[in-house]
Design an enzyme around this catalytic site. Structure first.
Site, PDB file in Angstrom:
ATOM      1  N   HIS A  39       0.851  -1.199   0.000  1.00  0.00           N
ATOM      2  CA  HIS A  39       0.000   0.000   0.000  1.00  0.00           C
ATOM      3  C   HIS A  39       0.879   1.238   0.000  1.00  0.00           C
ATOM      4  CE1 HIS A  39       1.139  -0.681   4.204  1.00  0.00           C
ATOM      5  NE2 HIS A  39       1.235   0.641   4.227  1.00  0.00           N
ATOM      6  N   HIS A 126       5.617   6.636  -1.631  1.00  0.00           N
ATOM      7  CA  HIS A 126       6.333   5.371  -1.846  1.00  0.00           C
ATOM      8  C   HIS A 126       5.538   4.180  -1.311  1.00  0.00           C
ATOM      9  CE1 HIS A 126       7.215   6.114   2.387  1.00  0.00           C
ATOM     10  NE2 HIS A 126       7.436   4.812   2.479  1.00  0.00           N
TER      11      HIS A 126
HETATM   12  P1  2AM Z   1       5.727   2.924   5.129  1.00  0.00           P
HETATM   13  O1  2AM Z   1       5.992   1.447   5.107  1.00  0.00           O
HETATM   14  O2  2AM Z   1       5.108   3.404   3.898  1.00  0.00           O
HETATM   15  O3  2AM Z   1       6.895   3.723   5.566  1.00  0.00           O
HETATM   16  C1  2AM Z   1       1.458   0.714   8.315  1.00  0.00           C
HETATM   17  O4  2AM Z   1       2.143   0.247   9.435  1.00  0.00           O
HETATM   18  C2  2AM Z   1       2.265   1.758   7.597  1.00  0.00           C
HETATM   19  O5  2AM Z   1       2.457   2.879   8.449  1.00  0.00           O
HETATM   20  C3  2AM Z   1       3.636   1.251   7.222  1.00  0.00           C
HETATM   21  O6  2AM Z   1       3.591   0.742   5.921  1.00  0.00           O
HETATM   22  C4  2AM Z   1       4.519   2.449   7.391  1.00  0.00           C
HETATM   23  O7  2AM Z   1       4.597   3.135   6.186  1.00  0.00           O
HETATM   24  C5  2AM Z   1       3.769   3.344   8.336  1.00  0.00           C
HETATM   25  N1  2AM Z   1       4.373   3.344   9.662  1.00  0.00           N
HETATM   26  C6  2AM Z   1       4.475   2.313  10.508  1.00  0.00           C
HETATM   27  N2  2AM Z   1       5.053   2.697  11.666  1.00  0.00           N
HETATM   28  C7  2AM Z   1       5.303   4.019  11.545  1.00  0.00           C
HETATM   29  C8  2AM Z   1       5.872   4.991  12.391  1.00  0.00           C
HETATM   30  N3  2AM Z   1       6.288   4.694  13.624  1.00  0.00           N
HETATM   31  N4  2AM Z   1       5.993   6.259  11.921  1.00  0.00           N
HETATM   32  C9  2AM Z   1       5.572   6.561  10.675  1.00  0.00           C
HETATM   33  N5  2AM Z   1       5.021   5.688   9.834  1.00  0.00           N
HETATM   34  C10 2AM Z   1       4.877   4.427  10.263  1.00  0.00           C
END
Ligand code: 2AM
Length: 188
Positions: A39, A126
Site C-alpha cells: 500500500h 512510496h
Molecule cells: P511505510 O511502510 O510506507 O513507511 C502501516 O504500518 C504503515 O504505516 C507502514 O507501511 C509504514 O509506512 C507506516 N508506519 C508504521 N510505523 C510508523 C511509524 N512509527 N511512523 C511513521 N510511519 C509508520
C-alpha cells in the site's frame, strides 16, 4: 487501535511488485511485505482511542469530499534512509501529483486537531516493498538493484487513485494484518 491512512493498489500492480520482490530475493535476505499488504501510506496515525477514531472519520470524510481523482505513476526503486544504512526498500513516484500533495498537507493539518502528531519529514510517495533486518553488503544491494532496473524503468505502473482507506493494523508473529475500516471516495 493502531491505524493508518493509505492508498490501496490495483491487483496488477501488486502482482508486478511481487515479481520485483522475487527477483531481488535471489541476491538479498529481506523481510518482504506480503503482496496483499502492499500500500502507499498517506498518514500513520498510531494508537488511537475510539473518540479519536470518530473525529478522524469525520475529518477524512470532509477532506475526500473536496478532493478530485488523480493518477499516480510508480517509476523509482529507492531506499531509506541511504545506501549504507538501508532499512527500507521502496518503489515510488518521481512526480508528486498536486492533488496528492494537497491531500497529504490537508490530512496533516486537520488531523493535528484530533491530537495526531504532525509528520516532520517531507512526504515521499512510496510503497515499502521490503525491510532489511540484518547487516548487508552495499555492493550486494547494488547488484540486486541492477538486476531489476530494466523491469522498473520499463514498467507502466500508472493507476487512478479514486479513494483512500482507513486501515487497522494488528501486529502478529507472522507480520501485520491490515483490515480496511473505511474506504472514502473522492468527489470525482
Ligand atoms: P511505510 O511502510 O510506507 O513507511 C502501516 O504500518 C504503515 O504505516 C507502514 O507501511 C509504514 O509506512 C507506516 N508506519 C508504521 N510505523 C510508523 C511509524 N512509527 N511512523 C511513521 N510511519 C509508520
Amino acid at each position: 487501535m493502531r491505524t493508518f491512512i493509505a492508498i490501496e493498489l490495483p491487483i496488477e500492480i501488486k502482482n508486478s511488485l511481487s515479481k520485483i520482490q522475487e527477483k531481488l530475493t535471489q541476491t538479498l535476505k529481506i523481510s518482504w511485505v506480503k503482496p496483499q499488504n502492499l500500500h502507499l501510506t498517506l498518514k500513520f496515525l498510531g494508537d488511537i482511542s475510539p473518540k479519536q477514531l470518530n473525529k478522524i472519520r469525520q475529518i477524512i470524510t470532509e477532506i475526500t469530499k473536496t478532493t478530485s481523482d488523480f493518477k499516480i505513476k510508480l517509476e523509482t526503486l529507492g531506499i531509506f534512509p541511504n545506501a549504507h544504512a538501508a532499512r527500507i526498500i521502496w518503489i515510488g513516484a518521481n512526480q508528486l501529483p498536486l492533488e496528492l500533495k494537497q491531500l497529504t498537507e490537508r490530512l496533516e493539518t486537520r488531523l493535528a486537531e484530533s491530537g495526531i502528531p504532525q509528520e516532520q519529514r517531507f512526504f515521499c510517495a512510496h510503497i515499502t516493498i521490503g525491510r532489511i533486518k540484518s547487516h548487508f553488503i552495499p555492493s550486494d544491494l547494488k547488484k540486486a538493484f541492477d538486476k531489476v532496473e530494466n523491469d522498473v524503468t520499463g514498467a507502466n505502473w500508472e493507476f487512478d487513485c479514486k479513494e483512500i482507506t482507513l486501515f487497522e493494523s494488528t501486529l502478529g508473529p507472522d507480520g501485520p494484518t491490515y483490515i480496511a475500516l473505511e474506504r472514502l471516495n473522492f468527489l470525482k
